[in-house]
Motif scaffolding. Structure first.
Motif, PDB file in Angstrom:
ATOM      1  N   LEU A  25      47.472  34.946  40.668  1.00 32.77           N
ATOM      2  CA  LEU A  25      47.391  36.346  41.078  1.00 32.77           C
ATOM      3  C   LEU A  25      48.716  37.076  40.883  1.00 32.77           C
ATOM      4  CD1 LEU A  25      45.146  35.952  44.242  1.00 32.77           C
ATOM      5  CD2 LEU A  25      44.517  36.977  42.038  1.00 32.77           C
ATOM      6  N   GLY A  32      45.296  42.486  39.420  1.00 33.91           N
ATOM      7  CA  GLY A  32      44.610  41.479  40.214  1.00 33.91           C
ATOM      8  C   GLY A  32      43.456  40.872  39.436  1.00 33.91           C
ATOM      9  N   ARG A  74      44.582  40.625  44.887  1.00 26.78           N
ATOM     10  CA  ARG A  74      45.919  40.874  44.367  1.00 26.78           C
ATOM     11  C   ARG A  74      46.935  40.159  45.242  1.00 26.78           C
ATOM     12  NH1 ARG A  74      47.617  46.538  44.364  1.00 26.78           N
ATOM     13  NH2 ARG A  74      49.319  45.627  43.187  1.00 26.78           N
TER      14      ARG A  74
END
Length: 109
Positions: A25, A32, A74
């Motif tokens: 991530l 994301g 994210r």
């Protein structure tokens, strides 16, 4: 950041799949990735990945956003910064020159 927050974050990262997911991530910031894409990239069943992502979210290391039927995740780079600063706050007993190599590694060129 306090000791309890740091322990939660480090505990969440102290598992191979969660560490891999978090690093993935971070590489995909700022867009994301969808939860399914994280699972597919790491070759982990989606239901298992959901548990890992929930653990990272509870530790404050990632954030989620629902986009229609997809949940996008994210990395929370501000939280990562706070954790890193917490870990090196008292680096080398205040002798900045001893920390120079560490700071150089963390600073982009």
């Amino acid at each position: 950041m306090d000791n309890d927050s740091a322990i939660r974050a480090l505990g969440a990262l102290a598992q191979s799949t969660r560490l891999d997911a978090f690093r993935l991530l971070v590489r995909h910031e700022p867009e994301g990735l969808a939860a399914g894409d994280v699972a597919k990239s790491l070759d982990v069943p989606q239901n298992t990945m959901s548990v890992h992502l929930a653990t990272l979210a509870r530790a404050g290391l990632i954030q989620s956003e629902r986009r229609s039927r997809v949940i996008n995740y994210r990395a929370d780079l501000e939280r990562l910064k706070l954790l890193t600063l917490f870990l090196v706050k008292d680096c080398c007993g205040g002798n900045a020159e001893l920390c120079a190599p560490l700071i150089a590694e963390l600073t982009p060129c």
